[in-house]
Design a protein around this motif. Structure first.
Motif, PDB file in Angstrom:
ATOM      1  N   UNK A   1     -24.944 -24.892 -17.257  1.00 39.55           N
ATOM      2  CA  UNK A   1     -24.937 -26.146 -16.487  1.00 39.55           C
ATOM      3  C   UNK A   1     -26.286 -26.853 -16.609  1.00 39.55           C
ATOM      4  N   UNK A   2     -27.362 -26.085 -16.522  1.00 44.43           N
ATOM      5  CA  UNK A   2     -28.694 -26.697 -16.635  1.00 44.43           C
ATOM      6  C   UNK A   2     -28.891 -27.305 -18.021  1.00 44.43           C
TER       7      UNK A   2
ATOM      8  N   UNK B   1     -37.100 -19.860 -17.635  1.00 44.76           N
ATOM      9  CA  UNK B   1     -36.003 -20.807 -17.822  1.00 44.76           C
ATOM     10  C   UNK B   1     -36.504 -22.238 -18.050  1.00 44.76           C
TER      11      UNK B   1
ATOM     12  N   UNK C   1     -28.356 -38.133 -13.197  1.00 45.63           N
ATOM     13  CA  UNK C   1     -29.410 -37.185 -13.588  1.00 45.63           C
ATOM     14  C   UNK C   1     -30.663 -37.931 -14.050  1.00 45.63           C
TER      15      UNK C   1
ATOM     16  N   UNK D   1     -26.886 -27.330 -10.194  1.00 49.61           N
ATOM     17  CA  UNK D   1     -27.506 -26.623 -11.323  1.00 49.61           C
ATOM     18  C   UNK D   1     -28.099 -27.622 -12.317  1.00 49.61           C
TER      19      UNK D   1
ATOM     20  N   UNK E   1     -18.702 -28.666 -18.370  1.00 41.94           N
ATOM     21  CA  UNK E   1     -18.875 -27.287 -17.920  1.00 41.94           C
ATOM     22  C   UNK E   1     -18.219 -27.094 -16.563  1.00 41.94           C
ATOM     23  N   UNK E   2     -17.525 -26.011 -16.401  1.00 39.78           N
ATOM     24  CA  UNK E   2     -16.912 -25.689 -15.115  1.00 39.78           C
ATOM     25  C   UNK E   2     -17.502 -24.411 -14.557  1.00 39.78           C
ATOM     26  N   UNK E   3     -17.489 -24.303 -13.238  1.00 43.31           N
ATOM     27  CA  UNK E   3     -17.870 -23.046 -12.592  1.00 43.31           C
ATOM     28  C   UNK E   3     -16.699 -22.081 -12.766  1.00 43.31           C
TER      29      UNK E   3
ATOM     30  N   UNK F   1     -26.564 -28.393 -19.977  1.00 42.57           N
ATOM     31  CA  UNK F   1     -25.727 -29.589 -20.106  1.00 42.57           C
ATOM     32  C   UNK F   1     -26.387 -30.778 -19.413  1.00 42.57           C
ATOM     33  N   UNK F   2     -27.061 -30.517 -18.292  1.00 40.53           N
ATOM     34  CA  UNK F   2     -27.796 -31.592 -17.610  1.00 40.53           C
ATOM     35  C   UNK F   2     -28.880 -32.180 -18.510  1.00 40.53           C
TER      36      UNK F   2
ATOM     37  N   UNK G   1     -20.210 -15.975 -14.084  1.00 42.19           N
ATOM     38  CA  UNK G   1     -21.307 -16.662 -13.413  1.00 42.19           C
ATOM     39  C   UNK G   1     -22.690 -16.256 -13.913  1.00 42.19           C
TER      40      UNK G   1
ATOM     41  N   UNK H   1     -22.161 -27.231  -9.874  1.00 44.83           N
ATOM     42  CA  UNK H   1     -22.532 -27.635 -11.227  1.00 44.83           C
ATOM     43  C   UNK H   1     -23.558 -28.772 -11.190  1.00 44.83           C
TER      44      UNK H   1
ATOM     45  N   UNK I   1     -23.287 -19.144 -16.432  1.00 48.91           N
ATOM     46  CA  UNK I   1     -22.824 -20.500 -16.123  1.00 48.91           C
ATOM     47  C   UNK I   1     -23.939 -21.396 -15.598  1.00 48.91           C
ATOM     48  N   UNK I   2     -24.890 -20.838 -14.846  1.00 50.61           N
ATOM     49  CA  UNK I   2     -25.956 -21.682 -14.311  1.00 50.61           C
ATOM     50  C   UNK I   2     -26.832 -22.214 -15.440  1.00 50.61           C
TER      51      UNK I   2
END
Lengths: 183, 183
Positions: A83-84, A42, B46, B83, A70-72, A86-87, A76, B80, A79-80
């Motif tokens: 989210x990563x 990852x 972040x 993550x 992004x929403x939880x 998107x970060x 699932x 979120x 989704x992680x």
């Protein structure tokens, strides 16, 4: 105004650049997908996404970046990673001091189709019409990235300015409190 | 072996550096928390986490990084952000080519206390004993980061080597397929 829309994802991260302003025809500058292999660890996949987004920012020099919020959800398994990714997108834009807006999927659907519950095909069809393309961009992640950029031009500009002003005020009041070590 | 443990979080990101090897006493080199204000936009937060982790990597030059593996749980209000912070941590380490291992909370608890269902106080007590500290590191995020680093020294080394070998093989087979544009 030139906007980079990013539909974050670990396997397919949609990216699309749109230029225009409210009340004028919008133009698609470029669209694509940053792909990473599920066989890689990852961390390597996230580095590939970071490099891809940096390359798009370098090439197209957008004035703003619109990222899907992004929403939880129940889904699932992915989704992680989403989210990563998107970060990573947020940091890539924030490092350059670019205004960032986050739009929810339903905000984007409502902006381009008039309905917050529109399906993928409808979004693709409206993106095609709005940008006067020959065919809907494929895959859906690419069309979604363009839809995000369109949404940002149409409704995000004001939101981004408010967010930037709020952030600026918060940074001033926060002063040097941001990084603290316990010893 | 010097390991940086990272317990990712948006409000408090625990960081702890441990040195040692299997069968020998471990030493704590440093421990702390990177904090970000909830008043700032998420992208700025972040970036603060990224800068904080980069500073820890610069200062302590770890040979490996251990990051808590994040799962989508019921606690979706913070998941979120957690993550996204974990994605930042993974990229910061991967950019430097450092071996990265991810350990689940129950793996860490089992490694340091013998039980995968130990509570925070037990983890803090065992971290204190293992590293011969005067008191448990506070807050819990700091203790968790040290527990991750301890876990990595004790059980992560082999896992990281396997992961690195697999990644290396995957990169070779993936070749130039990683970034593809649709037009």
């Amino acid at each position: 105004m030139r906007v980079l829309g990013i539909d974050p994802g670990l396997t397919r991260c949609g990216v699309g650049v749109v230029e225009g302003s409210v009340g004028r025809p919008l133009t698609m500058i470029d669209v694509g997908v940053i792909r990473t292999s599920a066989h890689l660890p990852i961390a390597e996949r996230l580095v590939t996404i970071e490099r891809g987004i940096d390359a798009w920012l370098d090439e197209h020099q957008p004035e703003a970046v619109a990222v899907e919020r992004v929403f939880a959800r129940s889904d699932s398994s992915t989704i992680m990673g989403t989210a990563q990714a998107s970060g990573i997108a947020l940091v890539a834009a924030a490092r350059r001091g670019l205004p960032i807006a986050m739009h929810t999927p339903s905000e984007v659907k409502a902006a381009v189709t008039g309905s917050g519950r529109a399906d993928k095909a409808q979004v693709g069809a409206m993106v095609t019409r709005i940008l006067r393309l020959d065919a809907p961009p494929k895959p859906a992640d690419a069309a979604d990235a363009l839809a995000l950029a369109i949404t940002h031009v149409w409704r995000g500009g004001a939101a981004a300015r408010i967010e930037a002003a709020r952030a600026d005020a918060a940074v001033r009041s926060a002063g040097q409190r941001k990084v603290v070590r316990t010893r």
